[in-house]
Design an enzyme around this catalytic site. Structure first.
Site, mmCIF file in Angstrom:
data_model
loop_
_atom_site.group_PDB
_atom_site.id
_atom_site.type_symbol
_atom_site.label_atom_id
_atom_site.label_comp_id
_atom_site.label_asym_id
_atom_site.label_seq_id
_atom_site.Cartn_x
_atom_site.Cartn_y
_atom_site.Cartn_z
ATOM 1 N N GLU A 292 49.981 25.908 18.987
ATOM 2 C CA GLU A 292 51.178 26.063 18.144
ATOM 3 C C GLU A 292 51.663 27.481 18.372
ATOM 4 O O GLU A 292 50.921 28.426 18.111
ATOM 5 C CB GLU A 292 50.813 25.900 16.670
ATOM 6 C CG GLU A 292 50.099 24.621 16.320
ATOM 7 C CD GLU A 292 50.981 23.433 16.462
ATOM 8 O OE1 GLU A 292 52.176 23.539 16.173
ATOM 9 O OE2 GLU A 292 50.481 22.387 16.896
ATOM 10 N N CYS A 326 56.481 31.800 11.698
ATOM 11 C CA CYS A 326 56.986 31.194 12.929
ATOM 12 C C CYS A 326 58.289 30.453 12.645
ATOM 13 O O CYS A 326 59.118 30.272 13.513
ATOM 14 C CB CYS A 326 55.949 30.267 13.527
ATOM 15 S SG CYS A 326 55.376 29.056 12.356
HETATM 16 P P1 NAD Z 1 48.438 36.229 18.703
HETATM 17 O O1 NAD Z 1 48.797 35.312 19.816
HETATM 18 O O2 NAD Z 1 48.520 37.685 18.944
HETATM 19 O O3 NAD Z 1 46.944 35.954 18.224
HETATM 20 C C1 NAD Z 1 46.504 34.680 17.769
HETATM 21 C C2 NAD Z 1 45.001 34.589 17.931
HETATM 22 O O4 NAD Z 1 44.687 34.594 19.323
HETATM 23 C C3 NAD Z 1 44.234 35.751 17.326
HETATM 24 O O5 NAD Z 1 43.088 35.245 16.682
HETATM 25 C C4 NAD Z 1 43.864 36.573 18.537
HETATM 26 O O6 NAD Z 1 42.718 37.349 18.361
HETATM 27 C C5 NAD Z 1 43.635 35.509 19.575
HETATM 28 N N1 NAD Z 1 43.733 35.936 20.971
HETATM 29 C C6 NAD Z 1 44.477 36.947 21.483
HETATM 30 N N2 NAD Z 1 44.319 37.006 22.826
HETATM 31 C C7 NAD Z 1 43.459 36.019 23.166
HETATM 32 C C8 NAD Z 1 42.909 35.568 24.408
HETATM 33 N N3 NAD Z 1 43.210 36.153 25.561
HETATM 34 N N4 NAD Z 1 42.076 34.514 24.388
HETATM 35 C C9 NAD Z 1 41.778 33.892 23.226
HETATM 36 N N5 NAD Z 1 42.245 34.289 22.024
HETATM 37 C C10 NAD Z 1 43.082 35.333 21.992
HETATM 38 O O7 NAD Z 1 49.338 35.802 17.463
HETATM 39 P P2 NAD Z 1 49.406 36.473 16.019
HETATM 40 O O8 NAD Z 1 50.109 37.781 16.114
HETATM 41 O O9 NAD Z 1 48.091 36.408 15.343
HETATM 42 O O10 NAD Z 1 50.341 35.430 15.249
HETATM 43 C C11 NAD Z 1 51.727 35.454 15.280
HETATM 44 C C12 NAD Z 1 52.271 34.394 16.228
HETATM 45 O O11 NAD Z 1 51.841 33.108 15.805
HETATM 46 C C13 NAD Z 1 53.788 34.319 16.237
HETATM 47 O O12 NAD Z 1 54.221 34.142 17.563
HETATM 48 C C14 NAD Z 1 54.088 33.070 15.421
HETATM 49 O O13 NAD Z 1 55.329 32.466 15.714
HETATM 50 C C15 NAD Z 1 52.935 32.197 15.790
HETATM 51 N N6 NAD Z 1 52.709 31.155 14.796
HETATM 52 C C16 NAD Z 1 53.043 29.872 15.123
HETATM 53 C C17 NAD Z 1 52.868 28.857 14.199
HETATM 54 C C18 NAD Z 1 53.233 27.433 14.517
HETATM 55 O O14 NAD Z 1 52.872 26.545 13.756
HETATM 56 N N7 NAD Z 1 53.938 27.161 15.609
HETATM 57 C C19 NAD Z 1 52.347 29.154 12.940
HETATM 58 C C20 NAD Z 1 52.007 30.475 12.647
HETATM 59 C C21 NAD Z 1 52.192 31.472 13.586
#
Ligand code: NAD
Length: 522
Positions: A292, A326
């Site tokens: 997501e 999001c």
């Molecule tokens: P992010 O992508 O920075 O991090 C998400 C998670 O991924 C964290 O736990 C992080 O530690 C982990 N991560 C980072 N790099 C990784 C890697 N290389 N391998 C595995 N895991 C890794 O996102 P964020 O800043 O935590 O959240 C905000 C984002 O989430 C925004 O883009 C928002 O739109 C999106 N979001 C989407 C939805 C949806 O339902 N579509 C809902 C909520 C948030």
């Protein structure tokens, strides 16, 4: 374990009315109580064993950046823990997958009971750890409760006899069985709801998991882990690691991981998808990825719309939780004929918002999550101006105490400009003029995302056209584009917004199961 609970139909958990003095008082007390416990250390959990490492990291209050919320072991420093956690989950899967669905669901109902009892405490922790206002934090806790109640019931439904065509001479059936060990990688922005929903959806379907929360919101996840333990979930079913991208990456790339459930940014989601697609030595399956991702969500306002109501919806959707949803409205696409009149109303409502500490009950907008988000947002604002945008309100930030950015509106943004295309994830609204409704729909659909969108119009014909042509997973008509309710508005987007799943919807659990057909000659 008892499984005799009589279940009502699923209903959303009501939100707390903080205008009632007794509720406001309870919330204040919860904030004080949580504040008195700040700075505690929380361990990892593997196979029921609490593990701490020498290297630690801390989570901070974004609105008061010297305030430490929790202390955690940095698993990036010892990735052997990832293997240990996956092994524990693999072992637990051998028995958990055979636990009857009704019994698995019962754990979720138990978790929701505990969450309900500790509602204000959980919300207060989100006020302090991610700077949610009271109402936003309360909504997050309510959604977490909803996910437990909804997915518990959904599993009961999926475990019933499935409809297939019958033929004589054979007893045929189709049943859904779990996949195996899952890597659960949630974001920080719904640190309780999305984190616990992703985790328990996989678990109730019979899988075992390793959960790694965002390093910006590990304390609320650690509290959830305490609740999971209190509910008596067998050890090894949910394992908990606290680390950053290297830990997540090791979870994704392990050949023993069967599926990945990720919610976060587009870049990380695409990277995970690629890594998960590589087959590694010893791997005997194609990993399933549920991702997501982000959005660049638009509200369209046509020349016949109720501008008063549109302005209210726009401001709520753009600035609720500082635009860090999001689903947040980051683009206002308005018919040029009503641009000036609407913008005046939107600016007025935006300037009325109270920016301040989220611990105060009347705050509308608090801090963004961290220094990186603060710097990145100001860079985007500069870029918006450099490309011809005009700041009509806000545009500045102050990071002396916390990461505060004024609710910002940038007018005269053109289709294709950077701030019209890229997700900023902050309280910044780009205003784009459309010549007419055709043009507005073209602009709205002109990004790589497709998560949420709204249209405000008095014309049913135009609204019907949006139903067909506005390509988003969650389309709202004459209402704001945030605030999806579990079960009511199954949530998830198209294109680069994700893998087309719907959290809080009827097909969600299927992503964590596979169908097994059994035919017996009779
Ligand atoms: P992010 O992508 O920075 O991090 C998400 C998670 O991924 C964290 O736990 C992080 O530690 C982990 N991560 C980072 N790099 C990784 C890697 N290389 N391998 C595995 N895991 C890794 O996102 P964020 O800043 O935590 O959240 C905000 C984002 O989430 C925004 O883009 C928002 O739109 C999106 N979001 C989407 C939805 C949806 O339902 N579509 C809902 C909520 C948030």
């Amino acid at each position: 374990m008892q499984t005799q609970r009589v279940l009502d139909e699923f209903r959303n958990e009501p939100f707390t009315d903080f205008s009632k003095p007794e509720n406001a008082k309870a919330m204040k007390a919860a904030i004080e109580q949580v504040r008195s416990e700040l700075g505690r250390e929380y361990p990892c959990l593997i196979d029921g064993e609490k593990i701490t490492l020498e290297t630690k990291f801390q989570s901070y209050n974004p609105a008061n950046k010297d305030e430490v919320i929790g202390v955690f072991s940095e698993t990036d420093e010892d990735l052997s823990l990832v293997e240990k956690a996956i092994d524990a989950a693999t072992e637990a899967f051998k028995t958990w997958r055979f636990v009857p669905a009704a019994e698995r669901a019962e754990y979720l109902f138990k978790i929701s009971d505990i969450m309900r009892k500790r509602k204000h405490e959980l919300s207060a922790l989100m006020v302090l750890e991610v700077a949610k206002t009271w109402a936003e934090a309360d909504g997050d806790t309510a959604e977490a409760i909803d996910f437990m109640e909804f997915y518990g019931r959904e599993m009961l439904r999926w475990s019933q006899e499935q409809p297939i065509t019958k033929i004589p001479g054979e007893d045929n059936s189709l049943e859904y069985i779990p996949l195996g060990v899952g890597a659960i990688i949630p974001p920080w922005n719904f640190p309780l709801a999305i984190m616990s929903g992703m985790t328990m959806a996989a678990v109730v379907a019979g899988n075992t998991v390793v959960l790694k929360p965002s390093s910006d919101s590990p304390t609320i996840a650690a509290k959830f882990i305490e609740i999971v333990e209190e509910a008596g979930l067998p050890k090894g079913v949910v394992n908990f690691l606290t680390g950053g991208p290297p830990t997540g990456e090791a979870m994704v790339t392990s050949p023993k991981t069967r599926f990945i459930s990720f919610t976060g940014s587009k870049g990380v989601g695409l990277h995970i998808n690629e890594e998960a697609a590589k087959t590694r030595p010893g791997q005997i399956w194609i990993k399933r990825v549920v991702a997501e991702m982000g959005g660049k969500d638009a509200i369209i306002v046509t020349d016949d719309a109720d501008l008063e109501s549109a302005a209210v919806g726009i401001v709520q959707a753009a600035y609720g939780f500082q635009g860090q949803k999001c689903s947040a409205c980051s683009r206002l696409i308005v018919d040029e004929k009503v641009h000036d009149e609407l913008l005046e109303k939107v600016i007025k409502l935006t300037e009325d918002l109270k920016v301040g500490q989220p611990t105060e009950g009347d705050t509308n907008v608090a801090a963004v999550i961290n220094q990186r988000a603060f710097d990145k947002t100001l860079d985007y604002i500069k870029k918006g101006v450099a490309e011809g945008g005009e700041i009509v309100t806000g545009g500045t930030g102050d990071d002396s105490q916390g990461y505060f950015i004024l609710p910002t509106i940038i007018d005269n943004v053109k289709p294709g400009d950077t701030i019209e295309q890229e997700e900023i994830f902050a309280p910044v609204l780009a205003v784009i003029k459309a010549r007419d409704y055709d043009h507005a729909l073209e602009i709205a659909n002109g990004t790589e995302f497709g998560l949420t969108g709204s249209v405000y119009s008095a014309s049913q014909e135009r609204l019907d056209r949006a139903r067909r042509e506005f390509h988003v997973g969650n389309l709202y008509l004459n209402r704001k584009c945030t605030g999806a309710l579990v079960g009511v508005h199954p949530f998830g987007g198209f294109n680069m917004s994700g893998t087309d799943s719907k959290a809080g919807g009827r097909e969600y659990l299927l992503q964590f199961m596979q169908g097994k057909t059994i035919s017996q000659k009779i």
